[in-house]
Design an enzyme around this catalytic site. Structure first.
Site, mmCIF file in Angstrom:
data_model
loop_
_atom_site.group_PDB
_atom_site.id
_atom_site.type_symbol
_atom_site.label_atom_id
_atom_site.label_comp_id
_atom_site.label_asym_id
_atom_site.label_seq_id
_atom_site.Cartn_x
_atom_site.Cartn_y
_atom_site.Cartn_z
ATOM 1 C CG HIS A 111 -2.126 -0.944 1.047
ATOM 2 N ND1 HIS A 111 -1.817 -2.229 1.313
ATOM 3 C CD2 HIS A 111 -3.280 -0.773 0.523
ATOM 4 C CE1 HIS A 111 -3.106 -2.843 1.189
ATOM 5 N NE2 HIS A 111 -4.074 -1.804 1.001
ATOM 6 C CB ALA A 112 4.313 1.967 0.353
#
Length: 187
Positions: A111-112
């Site tokens: 999700h970065a």
């Protein structure tokens, strides 16, 4: 060839995916890199593992006191809460932008890439991410690919913890290569 004399920042806060911080951290240290945990809060930050809080790690420096010029690369672990919190902090977003502005390797997993979207550095880049944020990545103007690791002028992205071996190998390779002068910047 090791990463001796290389300094790498890992930007994270509570809720980072445990394996996505600790596995790159341990691999980079094994290569003799100096690695600092940078965060928006002092003390320790907690990982997220198997639907519960996991191991903690000591923060080395607050992001507002950190300077991109002190580091050769930046690693952004995923987890859902971690990048969602960090993307609301202007200092964290500026820290990320500075790595792009100075053509230094940035590695983001899971999700970065939400952080890359909020920092406005993802447009026109080839990237991958966790499948649930594919639409966010595409809507931000990136070219999403379903591959274990995607590299675009020093930007390394991977989908999930299963991709960590390839992700870590590419981080090490990019740090060894250094700056990417051909990088197109939007920062």
């Amino acid at each position: 060839m090791s990463l001796e004399n290389k300094k790498i920042a890992i930007l994270a806060t509570d809720g980072f995916e445990k394996s996505e911080l600790f596995e790159p951290l341990n691999a980079l240290k094994k290569e003799n890199a100096t690695v600092h945990i940078i965060s928006v809060k002092e003390g320790e930050i907690k990982s997220w593992e198997s639907n519960n809080w996991g191991e903690t790690i000591q923060v080395d420096k607050l992001v507002q006191d950190a300077n991109e010029s002190d580091y050769n690369a930046l690693v952004l672990p995923g987890g859902v809460a971690n990048p969602d919190v960090l993307r609301t902090h202007d200092d964290a977003l500026q820290f990320i932008r500075d790595f792009f502005k100075n053509n230094k390797p940035v590695a983001a997993i899971c999700h970065a890439p939400w952080l890359l979207i909020s920092a406005e550095v993802i447009e026109n880049r080839k990237v991958t991410s966790y499948h649930s944020i594919k639409d966010d990545v595409v809507n931000a103007g990136a070219h999403w690919q379903d591959e274990e690791v995607v590299v675009d002028s020093g930007l390394v992205t991977s989908r999930n913890p299963e991709d960590l071996p390839a992700f870590i190998d590419k981080i090490i390779e990019e740090v060894k290569e250094g700056k990417h002068e051909d990088q197109v910047l939007n920062a």
